[in-house]
Design a protein around this motif. Sequence first.
Motif, PDB file in Angstrom:
ATOM      1  N   TRP A 348       0.340  -0.751  -0.066  1.00  0.00           N
ATOM      2  CA  TRP A 348      -0.093  -0.527   0.111  1.00  0.00           C
ATOM      3  C   TRP A 348       0.532   1.031  -0.139  1.00  0.00           C
ATOM      4  CZ3 TRP A 348       0.202   3.442   4.324  1.00  0.00           C
ATOM      5  CH2 TRP A 348       0.955   3.314   5.411  1.00  0.00           C
ATOM      6  N   ARG A 349       0.601   2.215  -0.689  1.00  0.00           N
ATOM      7  CA  ARG A 349       0.935   3.702  -0.165  1.00  0.00           C
ATOM      8  C   ARG A 349       0.008   4.231   0.430  1.00  0.00           C
ATOM      9  NH1 ARG A 349       2.905   2.089  -6.113  1.00  0.00           N
ATOM     10  NH2 ARG A 349       4.459   1.933  -6.152  1.00  0.00           N
ATOM     11  N   ALA A 350       0.909   5.825   0.772  1.00  0.00           N
ATOM     12  CA  ALA A 350      -0.546   7.105   1.324  1.00  0.00           C
ATOM     13  C   ALA A 350       0.598   7.956   0.675  1.00  0.00           C
ATOM     14  CB  ALA A 350      -0.095   6.693   2.174  1.00  0.00           C
ATOM     15  N   TYR A 351      -0.132   9.079   0.522  1.00  0.00           N
ATOM     16  CA  TYR A 351       0.656   9.981  -0.241  1.00  0.00           C
ATOM     17  C   TYR A 351       0.168  11.264   0.494  1.00  0.00           C
ATOM     18  CZ  TYR A 351       1.096   7.357  -4.597  1.00  0.00           C
ATOM     19  OH  TYR A 351       2.421   6.562  -6.076  1.00  0.00           O
ATOM     20  N   VAL A 352       1.009  12.463   0.721  1.00  0.00           N
ATOM     21  CA  VAL A 352       0.188  13.106   1.896  1.00  0.00           C
ATOM     22  C   VAL A 352       1.611  14.691   1.530  1.00  0.00           C
ATOM     23  CG1 VAL A 352       1.347  13.894   4.496  1.00  0.00           C
ATOM     24  CG2 VAL A 352       1.526  11.381   4.177  1.00  0.00           C
ATOM     25  N   ASP A 353       0.419  15.286   1.097  1.00  0.00           N
ATOM     26  CA  ASP A 353       0.027  16.784   0.909  1.00  0.00           C
ATOM     27  C   ASP A 353       1.375  17.323   1.664  1.00  0.00           C
ATOM     28  OD1 ASP A 353      -0.277  19.883   0.239  1.00  0.00           O
ATOM     29  OD2 ASP A 353      -1.995  18.554  -1.173  1.00  0.00           O
ATOM     30  N   GLY A 354       2.140  18.883   0.722  1.00  0.00           N
ATOM     31  CA  GLY A 354       3.326  19.152   1.350  1.00  0.00           C
ATOM     32  C   GLY A 354       2.644  20.081   2.449  1.00  0.00           C
ATOM     33  N   ASP A 355       1.301  20.772   2.186  1.00  0.00           N
ATOM     34  CA  ASP A 355       0.826  21.399   3.321  1.00  0.00           C
ATOM     35  C   ASP A 355      -0.322  21.534   4.479  1.00  0.00           C
ATOM     36  OD1 ASP A 355       1.144  23.869   1.603  1.00  0.00           O
ATOM     37  OD2 ASP A 355       0.037  23.176   0.238  1.00  0.00           O
ATOM     38  N   THR A 356      -0.209  20.276   4.137  1.00  0.00           N
ATOM     39  CA  THR A 356      -0.754  19.200   5.534  1.00  0.00           C
ATOM     40  C   THR A 356       0.068  19.328   6.824  1.00  0.00           C
ATOM     41  OG1 THR A 356      -1.156  17.070   4.148  1.00  0.00           O
ATOM     42  CG2 THR A 356      -0.810  16.964   6.193  1.00  0.00           C
ATOM     43  N   PRO A 357      -0.709  20.252   8.105  1.00  0.00           N
ATOM     44  CA  PRO A 357       0.228  20.019   9.097  1.00  0.00           C
ATOM     45  C   PRO A 357       0.776  19.727   9.852  1.00  0.00           C
ATOM     46  CG  PRO A 357      -2.118  21.020   9.024  1.00  0.00           C
ATOM     47  CD  PRO A 357      -2.218  20.634   7.501  1.00  0.00           C
ATOM     48  N   SER A 358       2.410  19.474  10.017  1.00  0.00           N
ATOM     49  CA  SER A 358       2.932  19.158  10.515  1.00  0.00           C
ATOM     50  C   SER A 358       2.845  18.264  11.306  1.00  0.00           C
ATOM     51  CB  SER A 358       4.445  19.642  10.874  1.00  0.00           C
ATOM     52  OG  SER A 358       4.133  20.787  12.436  1.00  0.00           O
ATOM     53  N   HIS A 359       1.592  18.606  13.000  1.00  0.00           N
ATOM     54  CA  HIS A 359       1.223  17.617  13.404  1.00  0.00           C
ATOM     55  C   HIS A 359      -0.031  16.763  13.257  1.00  0.00           C
ATOM     56  CE1 HIS A 359      -2.355  20.374  13.410  1.00  0.00           C
ATOM     57  NE2 HIS A 359      -3.404  19.396  14.057  1.00  0.00           N
ATOM     58  N   VAL A 360      -0.365  16.857  12.049  1.00  0.00           N
ATOM     59  CA  VAL A 360      -1.125  15.920  10.967  1.00  0.00           C
ATOM     60  C   VAL A 360      -0.086  14.603  10.415  1.00  0.00           C
ATOM     61  CG1 VAL A 360      -2.595  15.055   9.698  1.00  0.00           C
ATOM     62  CG2 VAL A 360      -3.142  17.356  10.918  1.00  0.00           C
TER      63      VAL A 360
END
Length: 433
Positions: A348-360
């Motif tokens: 599996w893969r997950a993609y995290v947007d660069g604007d996602t808050p750092s604590h999330v």
Amino acid sequence: MPISLEPGSEEHWLYLRQLAHYLRHSRQILAAWDHYSARHSDPETFQPHDEDAYGLRQQQRDADTLAAFGRVYYHADELVYVAEQQLAQLPASDRTRRYAWQVRELHEATERLYAVYNDWHTVRAALPESARPGTPAYEEPLAESYAEAWHYLDQWAIHGEAIFAVNALAERQSKTGAPMAVAAPPGYLAGSGDPAWVTAPLRRACGWSTAGDPLVPQVILTSPDQLAQLRIAPDPDPAQPRWTLRHAHHGDQRGWEITFDAQTPVEIIAAVTDTLTAPAPPPTASVDPYGPLRAAGWHAPRHHDGLTSPKGMSSPNGLARVDRIVDASGRSAGWVVETSVHNLPAIWRAYVDGDTPSHVTSALFGALADTTPLVRHPHRVPPLAVTHGSTSTRQVSTDSVAFAVRDRISALAQRNSVSPPAPPPAPASRRTR
């Protein structure tokens, strides 16, 4: 795509309730049709007195039946699949053999029904632009599609009760305890799990609402402030994610998005949604997302060419990694999380947007590094978890699994009912002379 519906889960019971509604409604529709047919046909030849009126009434029956089946349609294959799995674990008897035949009939009817739906889309795409809903050029082929689908819908009306009968037998057998595999670390190889672990607390403890359109093929949950939305695709394209969490632009925070493939453990996704819905205000200072990974012994990944990348992290066993994506200016454009074995497709893969808050992002990476064992059904554990991880099997009652979701909902509801601490009062201003 493999079906991930768990027997006895909240989603399973929801789909069963939707099927029960269809069975009741379809009986009413069929009874009304039989009454009309008896009054408007010759009792000996069964020929209708008025062919046109009879045909229109038949089209109405077909359309009403399909509309009643609407909520069941997108999960019919999952209900059949679960019944097939339950039958495989029941002792053979005349009764279970009869149920197995009925479930096979439902399996075939579902495949044919999906084929009719796809055929209609092909026909509709070939219609001229002038053929719009309400015009004969559109309505006539649509009526033909409804008529073809009605036979398979009727099969569900005839044999649908078998789904409930099989589930009741399986539940009765499981009361004494069913074997459940405990996936020891690494948990990221444990398989998807029950989506209710994520969706049920969002609805019941956090006030998220679901989309009201019964024909929408996706599960869509929206936060009370309408800023966040979680979409779950029931049968996505293999190249597309199953879970998509989006947050709109708000204040100084840009909009962001995280996607997860179907085999992502729900506990990892829940870590993100739990952080997002926490009543406490987010930290004002930026959080190091890699902190939890470093604490768990993750390190800069070693590529197969022997080089290392300072922009990512790799698990101690090399089966999971986080790669940081940067744009031409060097600004972080996001992260890619992947679990895989060398020379094999990704699990599996997950993609995290660069604007996602750092604590999330940090919460996601913390769940990825968590070594807490995850409970799964033996048939739901991916083979790689057995060959590259460590699993043990023990008896776990069905009730204890169901109560786990209930207890999680209660804990989050209690968390959300506690008001966050108020900020300290501002110092009183002094008068100057």
